[in-house]
Design a protein around this motif. Structure first.
Motif, mmCIF file in Angstrom:
data_model
loop_
_atom_site.group_PDB
_atom_site.id
_atom_site.type_symbol
_atom_site.label_atom_id
_atom_site.label_comp_id
_atom_site.label_asym_id
_atom_site.label_seq_id
_atom_site.Cartn_x
_atom_site.Cartn_y
_atom_site.Cartn_z
ATOM 1 N N ARG A 196 26.246 62.708 -64.373
ATOM 2 C CA ARG A 196 25.429 61.970 -63.419
ATOM 3 C C ARG A 196 23.993 62.483 -63.447
ATOM 4 O O ARG A 196 23.745 63.683 -63.372
ATOM 5 C CB ARG A 196 26.013 62.084 -62.021
ATOM 6 C CG ARG A 196 27.411 61.503 -61.903
ATOM 7 C CD ARG A 196 27.888 61.482 -60.469
ATOM 8 N NE ARG A 196 27.075 60.584 -59.656
ATOM 9 C CZ ARG A 196 27.240 60.430 -58.335
ATOM 10 N NH1 ARG A 196 28.171 61.116 -57.701
ATOM 11 N NH2 ARG A 196 26.474 59.604 -57.658
ATOM 12 N N GLY A 197 23.069 61.550 -63.580
ATOM 13 C CA GLY A 197 21.666 61.929 -63.685
ATOM 14 C C GLY A 197 21.332 62.579 -65.012
ATOM 15 O O GLY A 197 20.248 63.152 -65.170
ATOM 16 N N ARG A 257 15.658 58.755 -83.670
ATOM 17 C CA ARG A 257 16.883 57.968 -83.676
ATOM 18 C C ARG A 257 16.839 57.079 -82.433
ATOM 19 O O ARG A 257 16.447 57.540 -81.353
ATOM 20 C CB ARG A 257 18.130 58.853 -83.643
ATOM 21 C CG ARG A 257 19.452 58.067 -83.711
ATOM 22 C CD ARG A 257 20.647 59.015 -83.838
ATOM 23 N NE ARG A 257 21.914 58.307 -83.788
ATOM 24 C CZ ARG A 257 22.489 57.688 -84.818
ATOM 25 N NH1 ARG A 257 21.877 57.669 -85.991
ATOM 26 N NH2 ARG A 257 23.655 57.083 -84.700
ATOM 27 N N LEU A 258 17.206 55.826 -82.577
ATOM 28 C CA LEU A 258 17.212 54.918 -81.445
ATOM 29 C C LEU A 258 18.107 55.475 -80.338
ATOM 30 O O LEU A 258 19.271 55.800 -80.581
ATOM 31 C CB LEU A 258 17.714 53.541 -81.870
ATOM 32 C CG LEU A 258 17.818 52.490 -80.754
ATOM 33 C CD1 LEU A 258 16.438 52.136 -80.233
ATOM 34 C CD2 LEU A 258 18.541 51.250 -81.260
ATOM 35 N N ILE A 259 17.549 55.617 -79.136
ATOM 36 C CA ILE A 259 18.318 56.133 -78.005
ATOM 37 C C ILE A 259 19.147 54.988 -77.435
ATOM 38 O O ILE A 259 18.612 54.016 -76.909
ATOM 39 C CB ILE A 259 17.397 56.737 -76.935
ATOM 40 C CG1 ILE A 259 16.655 57.952 -77.514
ATOM 41 C CG2 ILE A 259 18.201 57.154 -75.695
ATOM 42 C CD1 ILE A 259 15.632 58.559 -76.581
ATOM 43 N N ARG A 260 20.447 55.119 -77.559
ATOM 44 C CA ARG A 260 21.344 54.049 -77.127
ATOM 45 C C ARG A 260 22.617 54.679 -76.572
ATOM 46 O O ARG A 260 23.628 54.812 -77.279
ATOM 47 C CB ARG A 260 21.658 53.133 -78.318
ATOM 48 C CG ARG A 260 22.136 51.702 -77.978
ATOM 49 C CD ARG A 260 23.461 51.688 -77.317
ATOM 50 N NE ARG A 260 24.022 50.352 -77.152
ATOM 51 C CZ ARG A 260 25.050 50.088 -76.382
ATOM 52 N NH1 ARG A 260 25.640 51.069 -75.690
ATOM 53 N NH2 ARG A 260 25.525 48.865 -76.285
ATOM 54 N N PRO A 261 22.583 55.102 -75.285
ATOM 55 C CA PRO A 261 23.779 55.720 -74.706
ATOM 56 C C PRO A 261 24.860 54.678 -74.432
ATOM 57 O O PRO A 261 24.667 53.485 -74.638
ATOM 58 C CB PRO A 261 23.259 56.339 -73.412
ATOM 59 C CG PRO A 261 22.095 55.489 -73.050
ATOM 60 C CD PRO A 261 21.471 55.040 -74.336
ATOM 61 N N ARG A 262 25.994 55.128 -73.972
ATOM 62 C CA ARG A 262 27.112 54.254 -73.627
ATOM 63 C C ARG A 262 27.395 54.333 -72.134
ATOM 64 O O ARG A 262 26.993 55.265 -71.458
ATOM 65 C CB ARG A 262 28.374 54.680 -74.400
ATOM 66 C CG ARG A 262 28.273 54.592 -75.913
ATOM 67 C CD ARG A 262 28.232 53.155 -76.401
ATOM 68 N NE ARG A 262 29.332 52.364 -75.909
ATOM 69 C CZ ARG A 262 30.561 52.326 -76.458
ATOM 70 N NH1 ARG A 262 30.820 53.069 -77.515
ATOM 71 N NH2 ARG A 262 31.504 51.556 -75.952
ATOM 72 N N ALA A 263 28.099 53.333 -71.647
ATOM 73 C CA ALA A 263 28.590 53.343 -70.269
ATOM 74 C C ALA A 263 30.113 53.356 -70.300
ATOM 75 O O ALA A 263 30.728 52.698 -71.139
ATOM 76 C CB ALA A 263 28.095 52.106 -69.517
ATOM 77 N N LEU A 264 30.705 54.115 -69.417
ATOM 78 C CA LEU A 264 32.161 54.219 -69.356
ATOM 79 C C LEU A 264 32.705 53.060 -68.533
ATOM 80 O O LEU A 264 32.486 52.976 -67.325
ATOM 81 C CB LEU A 264 32.570 55.554 -68.741
ATOM 82 C CG LEU A 264 34.067 55.849 -68.697
ATOM 83 C CD1 LEU A 264 34.628 55.953 -70.109
ATOM 84 C CD2 LEU A 264 34.338 57.133 -67.915
#
Length: 377
Positions: free
Chosen positions: A6-7, A354-361
């Motif tokens: 979180r955060g 590198r392209l910043i592309r996180p995921r969501a759960l």
């Protein structure tokens, strides 16, 4: 099962040689140099060279930095006219966002190693012009372009106030620029990094950073801390105000506590010193007295929890003593932090891109049968 931070707390998104922080010991260093040494001995232009080129400059290198900045203060006249059309009561950071967005239309430079740092020097110069005119236009004054002088800080103050600043004011402004230059990757720097990872232009990256900085939990903290002092009104009211608002009402004591520091913020110590040096009028002395009494009672109550003053607790007093109204505090933060944002995005794009592309759960239903509208109750 995947874990969510979180955060993004304790998530490392890049390697950096820019800023080192030891939150337990209260240490802050730029490129290995202690912040105290830089503030006491360096000009902001020297720190610009350090952050962009990796070391403090020699005389010839410093001359080149100053020359590039001095020749880059001008902005396209339509950008100033756009700022003039904005409401005088507009938020100062929102005005900066608008100006930098307009600048992106004129300077949409592609990323190019060997030129990125030179472009950064141009942007730093134009940031001074933008912030000076945010103040001037909100005060109903005519626009002004900074003129070359002995220092970036002096040129900025001259253009802002149309007067010769005192040596003490220039020194304090120079110190503030250094102190707010960088602090690793808070929300605004992260926003700039995300935008830079798409290879968007530098000006657009600054717009992203400004949008994040505008929030009261980030850049607005100095304004909030200073507003507390104004609300208290008199040093004799500090204890009663604290008990009523912080103890009884459980309101946050602004300017206290930090996500990283578990001891006294080293920047706060330096800002306090400049606040003490500049507090010469009865009003500024009274505000400083309020702040110091509030600091004492805050540490008595929260010190055991490792909650101490952060950089925003005294910075507002410094800015106020120089002559800035409260609404400018976050913009002054931004003026300094433009350097940190640029240094981080250049470091990232040139060395670690590198392209910043996180995921969501995903936590919703896995599968549902579709029901036509006519059959839904």
């Amino acid at each position: 099962m995947s874990e969510i931070s979180r955060g993004l707390e304790n998530v490392f998104i890049k390697a950096t040689s820019l800023t080192y922080i030891d939150g337990e010991k209260g240490i802050l260093r730029y490129g290995g140099y202690n912040i105290e040494d830089l503030v006491r001995n360096c000009s902001f232009e020297e720190v610009i060279h350090l952050m962009l080129y990796g070391d403090l400059p020699n005389s010839e290198q410093l001359k080149k930095v100053k020359e590039r900045i001095n020749e880059s203060y001008n902005v396209p006249p339509p950008v100033i006219r756009i700022m003039e059309e904005l409401p005088h009561d507009a938020d100062a950071i929102a005005m900066m966002e608008t100006a930098f967005s307009a600048l992106a239309s004129y300077y949409n430079y592609p990323w190019k190693k060997g030129e990125n740092k030179e472009r950064a020097l141009e942007i730093i110069a134009k940031a001074s012009t933008i912030v000076a005119n945010v103040y001037r236009l909100k005060e109903g004054q005519k626009p002004e372009i900074p003129e070359p002088s002995e220092s970036y800080a002096k040129s900025f103050l001259r253009a802002t106030f149309s007067r010769e600043p005192s040596e003490e004011e220039v020194d304090a402004m120079n110190a503030a620029l250094i102190l707010y230059t960088d602090h690793e990757v808070p929300a605004s720097t992260t926003a700039a990094l995300v935008t830079s990872s798409t290879l968007s232009d530098m000006y657009s990256c600054i717009v992203s950073a400004l949008a994040a900085l505008k929030g009261p939990l980030h850049g607005g903290a100095a304004e909030a801390a200073f507003s507390q002092f104004l609300e208290i009104k008199d040093p004799s009211n500090v204890e009663e105000w604290f008990n009523e608002n912080v103890i009884k009402e459980k309101k946050r004591l602004m300017g206290f506590g930090h996500r990283v520091y578990k001891t006294y913020d080293p920047r706060a110590k330096l800002f306090k010193r400049y606040a003490e040096e500049l507090a010469r009028t009865p009003e500024s002395k009274k505000i400083l007295d309020i702040a110091e009494r509030l600091e004492d009672i805050g540490i008595k109550n929260f010190g055991e929890k490792k909650i101490y003053p952060n950089t925003d607790f005294y910075s507002g007093i410094v800015f106020y003593s120089i002559g800035f109204p409260v609404y400018m505090f976050t913009s002054l933060f931004a003026l300094s932090r433009v350097l940190g944002w640029l240094a981080h995005i250049i470091e990232y794009v040139e060395d670690q891109h590198r392209l910043i592309r996180p995921r969501a759960l995903y936590v919703g239903p896995i599968k549902r049968d579709f029901i036509p509208l006519s059959s839904r109750n």
